[in-house]
Design an enzyme around this catalytic site. Structure first.
Site, PDB file in Angstrom:
ATOM      1  N   HIS B 478       0.823  -1.195   0.000  1.00 21.39           N
ATOM      2  CA  HIS B 478       0.000   0.000   0.000  1.00 21.39           C
ATOM      3  C   HIS B 478       0.864   1.254   0.000  1.00 21.39           C
ATOM      4  O   HIS B 478       0.648   2.191  -0.762  1.00 21.39           O
ATOM      5  CB  HIS B 478      -0.926  -0.002   1.230  1.00 21.39           C
ATOM      6  CG  HIS B 478      -1.757   1.242   1.331  1.00 21.39           C
ATOM      7  ND1 HIS B 478      -1.404   2.305   2.126  1.00 21.39           N
ATOM      8  CD2 HIS B 478      -2.896   1.588   0.700  1.00 21.39           C
ATOM      9  CE1 HIS B 478      -2.306   3.250   1.995  1.00 21.39           C
ATOM     10  NE2 HIS B 478      -3.237   2.836   1.141  1.00 21.39           N
ATOM     11  N   CYS B 875      -4.650  -1.474 -16.052  1.00 16.70           N
ATOM     12  CA  CYS B 875      -4.558  -0.429 -15.044  1.00 16.70           C
ATOM     13  C   CYS B 875      -3.836  -0.902 -13.788  1.00 16.70           C
ATOM     14  O   CYS B 875      -3.859  -0.238 -12.772  1.00 16.70           O
ATOM     15  CB  CYS B 875      -5.937   0.123 -14.699  1.00 16.70           C
ATOM     16  SG  CYS B 875      -7.044  -1.103 -13.993  1.00 16.70           S
TER      17      CYS B 875
END
Lengths: 919, 919
Positions: B478, B875
């Protein structure tokens, strides 16, 4: 183009082979007419008309004339006339698709009545009560099906409401007590309702009624119920239904009339005797409604059920004689156990429908075997009539005492429903920890172990329990997997249950159950029942495994043996077992296994004090500490493998190297805090202090352990694990070989996703094995292969195959990764998906052929192209599931492997797959 | 068969095109000879001989004669004779593969000496010190490379040990101070060592030496270093190396001799001027050994580095003049910046090697652009010489002040090394919580946020920090993902750092750092440095984003603009951005993006007080409570989307519906206990008590959240989320359209694994969108598509495509599931794999073409076959990685999407892919 097919009077335009065109019901009605059975005359409008109707939203023009013609034939055959008040022909209009879709589509009975015809018919028959009963039934069904007068929100069915009101007003308790006059009043009220809701009066013209009903029955192919049923059962939407228009016969004419259902053999017990039930003075819908208790057909059944109602056999020997003739004709003609619907009209028997009868497992096996013995079918045919799981599997499960169970259900003792994860029946006292379960079991208690979810640490507790109950986890959760492998009864994922380990209790709604409370699990249906219910082992287990019952006294085991003998004859796939212990291997062999397809070495790690050594190995930071622990583990593993090799007597034994993430083996941080003495000993052994120990345990935690540091990734980080396990396997094999028993070891590397992983580990294995083989002077060949359980392993199987003697598909993990479904967490959304019809089967139970199967097929093709001697198998849970076994046969696997108790199921499925392929 | 290729004296049998046969070094030596550059004569033994050697473990018979012949040519050209004591030819024997493998293979220099020849050579040259220096070097290298006399365990190199002992005994501090006599003693000691270790005396016969060296150099192709290097760099093992046998020239003859390395342009700054360094009285190995500090070639360089050593330019204008000629010839001939090795012998310059020079990013861009301006190359060629990431990417990153950084390193201020997850340089004060980071940043502090790992809750803290440091997590964790998307500097997964949130401190070994301590992060190299180091934004950012620097004053941005103009001209792939906020969209547009390829709606959920509404929505058990929270969220989302649509000015904006598992949004159980007031408010809002709230939070925990209840699974369990998000998107689009700005919304459904999921959600979206469009009277078309991020979606893409206007590959998840690698946990084993050579690249950074790529290719083919207008994109993080962009171009995608700061990198990579395809 021919759209209608007449049948009646020992003559028919269609026959039983024309299911696609006439639907199952129409084809069998034609067939029954052809062979002289008493079928009321009628005709079938083909499924092509239904398809025409979808495409053009209209019926073909030529249909009108063909219906007129066929109707005339019906009138001629029955000697009645449609629309003739003095001698009216009434019609039933029923759907009938290729495959039975019970109750999904609509029906209209008694069609062709209006005030005038009813009056004439009442006069002719002298039975106005009967005629007006028919008429009010017509308006009610037609209003519902054709005019679509449905209950509004919060309303009950408006026709039913009027009927109930009428009964109340006239003091009648059942329909039969309504007089002709009361029925006439009711008819007037029905008609007023139709006018109000439909905006137009109920049609009086019989032809108008007929065409309305035909259109409505076609339309019902696309109602919500039918749509969902087809989606769930994989029936194509474009098939369409046929419509059967048939002369009415009347079970509701008087007390010498009736209606019922028969089976040519007992569908529950399989005995070759007529079975069934009927109601006098009733139409078909009354049997379904269940307001009156039906009477049995035979005296035998009356006695068995201790019913007081008279049997047909006793009531009317003539009719019963006709029925025995029909039973014989149907079985001889259709060659299988048939069910049939019938109507009795004034001592005459009419058949309204027949089809292959549904049966339970025991009955299916018994019927198939006995029909071979009777010379009616071949063993190949018999094999194909037994569903491996739903039928054959039932022979293998312990069962509840039937009566006790029913009593418990009737008394409202069902506490909760969960996943039927381990079939069978179990009863015992409830405990919430594996240790307590073990302790209590030692004291002779029958134990049901209840856990929020189970883990490998619970294994000893599970082993001694009669049944396992979990509040979380799906059908392939740890609990379910272990339970099936051990043949344990298991109900999993009972979300309604809240387990509180601290309080040693569980709550179900307001009920609180304490440790020691009595409970029972029905693993066939996933029921949790309060209190004890007696069970007994299957006959097969008593004969073959427990050896407590002589085969002569075990008729069910005799049936089992016959089926297994035939199945083994027609199987080309080898069925192996997933087993970790010698006892499991022995069970599997007794049930027909041809080797061990998956021996999980990690389960062995929980035996006795080994877990302490395993923990030392895992937590050690110094290679020498790790090696010391491994060295101490090696003899234990060696002993286990020796037991398995001995039990397998030369069949291949496939041993998987260590697979799960390491943190599954270490104590939790909480348990470290709770057991400081144990923790200190552990820390001392690996030269750490307590803080370092905790830090190491923390380091092992992972966000997504399924995708974490496990399988071959561990083996590459810690090659000493490979070396120790290989040494244990090879030494065990050499020792057993030396003692004179042949051995066939196969070493399997888990979780490969890159060819290089297998290549490197293969080198480690060979480097360890070679000197040991030389030490023993053994020529044994040890196969080394790869589990294929990541999509990438399948996608690169051509390259993986260069380093592999065999592939074994690990379809549990492969399913997880292909869908991205965690099998531990997926229960919630898989449930949602099944509810909204997105998933028919749980893909962890039934192999997903489109996705997972596509990867397997690709891997087989590329694997074989690169290495044409490669051995191909499957060892995921799907290896014991029949439709998955069919798929595996189709893509050319050499073997499937499953838990020991599923071996017979897989063998039967494999035989069926082979028979189907060669058909 | 021709095995040897002569070069020397402006003549050569080979040329630069023959790299495959002669290796890179041999081909360029031949080429240099052809074009008249001063190359000592020699010959190349082809790579085919190396392959012959592998296959037959011998050399071809014909080789002996060819070597003899070529050797004669060398003798004739150089005027010396191999083995002639009065005028000996000495040889260097060096490897040379097709591709440079620096330092991986072996070399022997000064070959052809024995006692007799050395004595004669010493007499001829009158320089015995030089000759015996050569002789002892020969024995040392030959002993190592050919005779394989290697240090034993715990031993240092035994030749080095003798050399050191000799220096100590004679009081010499450097080799040069050893006298001829001392060297002769050393030679005797070396020979004794050889006899002892090798068992045979050092070979005196020059021919024996020659063949031994040739065999040894071929053999060195398969040493461990070379093997690992090839594995890591994807060089095939079967290529083999050539061997270059070349006349020695002597940089170690006396003080008028020397050796060095030159570059035709400055490889660091790119300036078009000669650059390099050299050592007098030395052989090549001495430059590498780094014992003496080399002298610069140019005065310019001497001044820039403030070195006191004399430059070649000042020391010998003649030699410098020769060097300038060589610089010019090399560039003109090879058409690129070249590096070259040279030896100066008695005022004569010899070239020993040339190749295309390595350069850093700035230099690469500058050289490419200036060479176009100089008319040497075309813009297409220039584009292909700039590595998108390693070169062009450097123009976009903030950088440390170079001197300050070097000082810090020299002072030992490197604390730890982690993954360079967000390139750039950041300096600030250390804080351990997002809240404190925010507070401190508001007070004007530059903040470095250090977390064990980051989560979406930290987003606001990250947004205000100059850099992010994490102790756990990989390059796609993250922290890394957000950091890159925001263009933040990030060093991730610094395992050496122990962060203690309670104490607000971190420990690195014995050092303890408290909140507020100064620290710096080098995101290019993954360094954590103690104390502050000044940084500045890249010129590109200052000009295009901050608009604080006029383009006239920004030469680097001028270079950037030129490259971008060319790249856009040759690109067929659209490059879009992954962006959630209007600011990010604006950045991406300024950097060339053609739309938003991925807008993650969940990031918006953490703004302001929205998180409270999100938590209510998630934890609510009553649909009405959930709907109320959703209704309050909708206007916030609408506002966000409006901002993005406005910023995108009519380019497509692809918005992904809610994706992550819900528990990511709810507070932890600990934080509930710590904040009872907040918890009570939350519980009140959704009509629960605290226990129920905690129970709900517990229920959301999952074992493997990556494979859990997320993505479209959530959207199907809670259709109201789809409806609310769709309404927000469509209303925002309509409002912006109404205001006169065109819009192109695309709604993307995440984590599809079954066609039916997309079909159902598509219905929900359309049912919501239609009435809103009607309300606004808008004709806007809204595309609906699927992320393809599960293997199953790719395998069933043909069926998915029936319901999709577009596909976008989510390669982060697809990589996780294809390998079975959790990106949160995989750091540990991916490290191990890279160490043992099983993985070249981290598949989360560089797309795995064999596995993940195979699924993508299959999905594109089947998707297009089913729906030929389907729009295909990517993506995942790979969308900005050059080799992955090449792959995407190759399989026919229409667009790639990446974080805003990677857009220029992707555009350049896309242009290169297109140029390569059309080449």
């Amino acid at each position: 183009m021919k759209y209608t097919y007449f049948f009646g009077g020992k003559h028919a335009e269609g026959d039983a082979t024309m299911r696609e065109l006439l639907g199952g019901k129409g084809a069998n009605l034609a067939e029954m007419a052809r062979i002289g059975l008493p079928v009321p005359a009628g005709f079938t409008i083909t499924t092509e008309v239904c398809q025409f109707d979808f495409d053009s939203d209209d019926l073909p023009t030529a249909l009108v004339e063909q219906v007129e013609q066929s109707l005339k034939q019906v009138e001629e055959t029955m000697g009645t006339t449609f629309g003739d008040p003095s001698n009216p022909l009434l019609l039933s209009i029923r759907s009938g698709a290729r495959t039975s879709m019970p109750g999904m589509m609509d029906t209209v009975l008694n069609l062709g009545l209006n005030e005038e015809i009813a009056k004439g018919f009442a006069e002719t028959t002298g039975n106005p009560r009967f005629v007006y009963d028919c008429y009010r039934r017509l308006i009610q069904m037609y209003g519902d099906v054709v005019l679509e007068i449905k209950p509004e929100e919060h309303e009950i069915n408006p026709f039913e409401a009027l009927l109930e009101a009428k009964k109340k007003a006239t003091g009648a308790t059942v329909d039969l007590e309504l007089s002709a006059e009361a029925l006439q009043e009711l008819i007037a009220e029905y008609k007023a309702l139709v006018l109000e809701r439909h905006g137009q009066p109920f049609p009086d013209d019989p032809k108008t009624q007929l065409w309305g009903a035909i259109r409505a029955v076609f339309r019902s192919w696309n109602n919500d119920r039918a749509f969902t049923y087809r989606a769930l059962n994989g029936i194509p939407d474009h098939w369409g239904t046929a419509v059967n228009v048939q002369a009415m016969v009347y079970g509701n004419r008087n007390e010498r009339c009736g209606t019922g259902v028969g089976f040519t053999r007992d569908p529950a017990m399989g005995e070759a005797r007529l079975y069934g039930e009927f109601l006098m003075n009733a139409q078909g819908e009354d049997v379904v409604a269940g307001i009156r208790t039906p009477q049995p057909l035979t005296e035998h059944e009356r006695e068995r059920r201790q019913k007081h109602a008279q049997s047909l056999e006793a009531q009317s020997p003539t009719l019963f004689g006709q029925m025995l003739d029909i039973q014989k004709t149907l079985e001889e003609h259709f060659g299988d156990m048939q069910d049939f619907e019938f109507t009795i009209e004034e001592d005459k028997l009419w058949l309204l429908q027949t089809r292959t009868g549904k049966r339970n497992g025991l009955a299916a096996v018994r019927i198939a075997v006995e029909m071979v013995e009777e010379g009616r079918i071949t063993p190949q045919e018999a094999l194909q009539r037994i569903h491996p799981e739903q039928h054959f599997g039932q022979l293998l499960q312990p069962v509840f005492d039937r009566e006790e169970r029913q009593k418990a259900i009737d008394a409202g003792r069902i506490l909760a429903t969960g996943l039927p994860a381990g079939p069978g029946a179990a009863t015992g006292n409830l405990y919430f920890s594996a240790n307590e379960a073990e302790r209590r079991a030692k004291q002779g208690e029958a134990v049901i172990l209840a856990r929020i979810e189970t883990s490998p640490e619970d294994i000893k507790g599970i082993a001694v329990s009669a049944g396992i109950l979990t509040a979380r986890g799906g059908a392939t959760s740890h609990a379910a997997l272990v339970a099936r492998q051990m043949g344990k009864v298991c109900v999993a994922g009972c979300e309604a249950i809240e387990i509180d380990y601290a309080q040693k209790q569980m709550k179900v709604g307001e009920h609180v159950f304490k440790a020691g409370d009595a409970i029972s699990l029905d693993g066939f249906e996933g029921l949790v029942l309060q209190g004890h219910i007696s069970t007994q082992a299957s006959e097969v287990a008593q004969v073959l495994l427990e050896k407590t019952l002589p085969i002569e006294d075990a008729p069910l085991c005799q049936l089992y043996n016959k089926v297994m003998t035939w199945a083994n004859e027609y199987t080309t796939l080898d069925v192996k077992c997933n087993a970790d212990r010698p006892e499991q291997v022995k069970t599997a062999i007794a049930l027909g296994a041809k080797g061990v397809g998956l021996c999980r070495t990690e389960h062995m790690f929980f035996e006795g004090t080994r877990i302490d050594l395993v923990r030392e190995m895992i937590l050690a930071q110094q290679p020498e500490d790790r090696q010391r622990a491994l060295d101490q583990l090696q003899p234990h593993q060696e002993e286990d493998f020796r037991g398995i090799f001995e039990a397998m007597q030369g069949h291949p034994v496939t041993i998987r190297l260590l697979d799960p993430p390491l943190h599954e083996f270490v104590p939790s941080l909480e348990s470290i805090d709770e057991n400081p003495v144990y923790a200190q000993t552990l820390a001392d052994h690996i030269h750490m202090d307590l803080d370092e120990l905790k830090h190491q345990i923390e380091q092992l935690q992972e966000f997504n352990p399924m995708l974490g540091h496990r399988g071959c990734r561990l083996l590459l980080s810690y090659p000493e694990i490979t070396k120790t396990q290989t040494a244990a396997i090879v030494r065990a094999a050499c020792e057993v070989e030396k003692s004179g028993t042949p051995v066939q070891p196969k070493i399997m590397v888990p979780l490969v996703s890159m060819p290089g992983e297998l290549e490197t580990i293969r080198e480690h294995i060979e480097a360890t094995a070679q000197p040991i083989l030389e030490e023993y002077g053994s020529q044994m060949s040890i196969e080394i292969g790869s589990m294929l359980e990541t999509p990438r392993a399948c996608l690169t199987a051509g390259s993986v195959a260069a380093h592999a003697d065999f592939f074994s598909f690990g379809t549990n993990d492969l399913t997880q990764m292909t869908y991205g479904f965690s099998r531990d967490d997926s229960g919630r959304y898989i449930d949602d998906y099944q509810k909204i019809g997105l998933l028919k089967n749980n893909p962890f139970q039934v192999l997903d052929q489109q996705g997972v199967g596509a990867l397997m097929k690709l891997a087989c093709e590329n694997g074989r192209a690169a290495n044409n001697t490669i051995d191909l198998g499957i060892c995921g849970e799907h290896g014991g599931e029949p439709s998955s076994v069919h798929f595996c046969h189709g893509i050319g696997l050499h073997s499937v492997s499953c838990s020991p108790f599923r071996v017979p199921i897989a063998i039967l499925a494999a035989a069926q797959a082979n028979l189907k392929t060669n058909a």
